[in-house]
Design a protein around this motif. Structure first.
Motif, mmCIF file in Angstrom:
data_model
loop_
_atom_site.group_PDB
_atom_site.id
_atom_site.type_symbol
_atom_site.label_atom_id
_atom_site.label_comp_id
_atom_site.label_asym_id
_atom_site.label_seq_id
_atom_site.Cartn_x
_atom_site.Cartn_y
_atom_site.Cartn_z
ATOM 1 N N LYS A 1 13.022 16.476 -4.527
ATOM 2 C CA LYS A 1 12.297 15.427 -5.241
ATOM 3 C C LYS A 1 13.253 14.494 -5.969
ATOM 4 O O LYS A 1 13.041 13.273 -6.011
ATOM 5 C CB LYS A 1 11.315 16.061 -6.232
ATOM 6 N N ARG B 1 14.007 5.671 -5.335
ATOM 7 C CA ARG B 1 13.168 5.207 -6.433
ATOM 8 C C ARG B 1 13.158 3.683 -6.464
ATOM 9 O O ARG B 1 14.206 3.051 -6.352
ATOM 10 C CB ARG B 1 13.676 5.758 -7.765
ATOM 11 N N TYR B 2 11.972 3.132 -6.639
ATOM 12 C CA TYR B 2 11.816 1.680 -6.697
ATOM 13 C C TYR B 2 10.927 1.355 -7.905
ATOM 14 O O TYR B 2 9.708 1.409 -7.820
ATOM 15 C CB TYR B 2 11.190 1.161 -5.398
ATOM 16 N N PRO B 3 11.538 1.010 -9.043
ATOM 17 C CA PRO B 3 10.751 0.735 -10.255
ATOM 18 C C PRO B 3 10.048 -0.615 -10.182
ATOM 19 O O PRO B 3 10.544 -1.568 -9.557
ATOM 20 C CB PRO B 3 11.813 0.761 -11.365
ATOM 21 N N LYS C 1 4.679 7.029 -9.127
ATOM 22 C CA LYS C 1 4.733 7.746 -10.399
ATOM 23 C C LYS C 1 4.516 6.739 -11.525
ATOM 24 O O LYS C 1 5.176 5.702 -11.580
ATOM 25 C CB LYS C 1 6.090 8.435 -10.554
ATOM 26 N N GLU D 1 6.880 3.765 -10.635
ATOM 27 C CA GLU D 1 8.029 4.029 -9.768
ATOM 28 C C GLU D 1 7.519 4.345 -8.376
ATOM 29 O O GLU D 1 6.807 5.332 -8.175
ATOM 30 C CB GLU D 1 8.827 5.208 -10.322
ATOM 31 N N HIS E 1 8.639 4.650 -4.055
ATOM 32 C CA HIS E 1 9.792 5.161 -3.320
ATOM 33 C C HIS E 1 10.646 4.026 -2.767
ATOM 34 O O HIS E 1 11.866 4.028 -2.922
ATOM 35 C CB HIS E 1 9.341 6.075 -2.175
#
Length: 326
Positions: A229, A234-236, A256, A273, A275
């Protein structure tokens, strides 16, 4: 959850001989009404439990059945050993109670049966947490299970990207995550996880191996899952969404939510957030006008571009239909 409680009731009656409804309710921290329902369930399933009346009365487990608890059949025992404390039990503060019940049951069994029970515990882990459901098939699972149970080396051929790879593995355990099966194995000095559906061939070898002394399957799986995980991209982003989208939005698996605060009337702003840019765009478009991207500009521009493409597609389709010309 209820199965654990029923097992606890049997263990209490086995150890104490006789207990009142109130005593059982206090021990298990449930209502007396719940105990009565559990007793009805036990009786309906064939367990000879009955109530003795009077001042010295209480619930009693028939003597013959009390001693037969130590005569569980192997397949019955293995089915009990399959479950392990899940995150739900941890969240409810019941994981320690589960472990105590497990060890009480295990210690009541004859030594040869204890060995069989512990073998199941070592070699099979059930992870009930969801990623997504799978329709994969596992024709080689029985062969791989034999190798795990017998501690025999396993030869496999499996698909890795564009090539078929052959390996000889030391199969240490099986993990079921929802409807997907994984093999945890040692190769050289490394521990690796293999998705069983990717195996094209498997053969149990004659050569046995010695399991690593300190290897714990459940602990390994928990650690490797955490690492997996953490390694996800991660793509904020910052979005705002309509309040009516919240029940659905908070269940999204591929987004998230870090924080939320009220925006203008009927809207909520959130730091989230995703992916990747692509998965973020696909999710946002799935909510149509219920979500607006605020940041980053890259995501906002991509959503606008795709929305225009969709509009263009339908405009052209409308103009080309016979009805549109009338």
């Amino acid at each position: 959850m209820r199965a654990d409680r029923l097992l606890s009731i049997l263990l209490h009656l086995q150890n104490c001989g006789r207990m009142t409804t109130r005593q059982l309710a206090e021990k298990l921290e449930v209502s007396e009404r719940t105990i009565h329902r559990d007793m009805e369930a036990l009786s309906a399933s064939g367990v000879p439990v009955y109530a003795e009346r009077g001042s010295a009365g209480g619930w009693v487990l028939a003597e013959g059945y009390r001693t037969s608890l130590t005569g569980l059949k192997i397949d019955e025992l293995q089915s009990l050993m399959l479950s392990s404390p899940s995150r739900v039990l941890n969240d409810l503060g019941l994981a320690k109670g589960y472990e105590r019940a497990f060890w009480k049951l295990l210690s009541a069994l004859p030594q040869p049966v204890q060995q069989d029970a512990w073998q199941v515990r070592e070699r099979l882990h059930i992870d009930g947490a969801g990623w997504h459901e799978s329709d994969e098939t596992f024709p080689l699972l029985a062969t791989i299970q034999d190798a795990v149970w017998l501690s025999r080396k396993l030869w496999v051929r499996y698909q890795r990207e564009d090539a078929l790879v052959e390996r000889t593995l030391l199969p240490l355990g099986l993990v079921a995550k929802r409807s997907t099966w994984y093999l945890v194995a040692q190769i050289d000095a490394d521990l690796r996880t293999y998705r069983i559906s990717r195996f094209t061939e498997a053969r149990v070898l004659e050569e046995a191996f010695v399991r690593p002394e300190n290897f714990d399957l459940a602990s390994y799986w928990e650690e490797s899952t955490t690492q997996f995980k953490a390694s996800l991209p991660r793509y904020p982003a910052v979005i705002r969404f309509r309040e009516e989208a919240w029940p659905r939005l908070k269940q999204e698996r591929y987004m998230k939510i870090a924080s939320t605060h009220a925006a203008k009337s009927g809207w909520i702003e959130a730091e989230v957030e995703f992916h990747t840019l692509d998965s973020a765009c696909a999710l946002v478009l799935g909510y149509a006008s219920l979500i607006e991207v605020r940041e980053p500009a890259e995501l906002r521009a991509e959503v606008i571009s795709r929305a225009r493409s969709i509009l263009h597609l339908y405009e052209n389709a409308t103009r080309s239909t016979p009805d549109a010309a009338q």
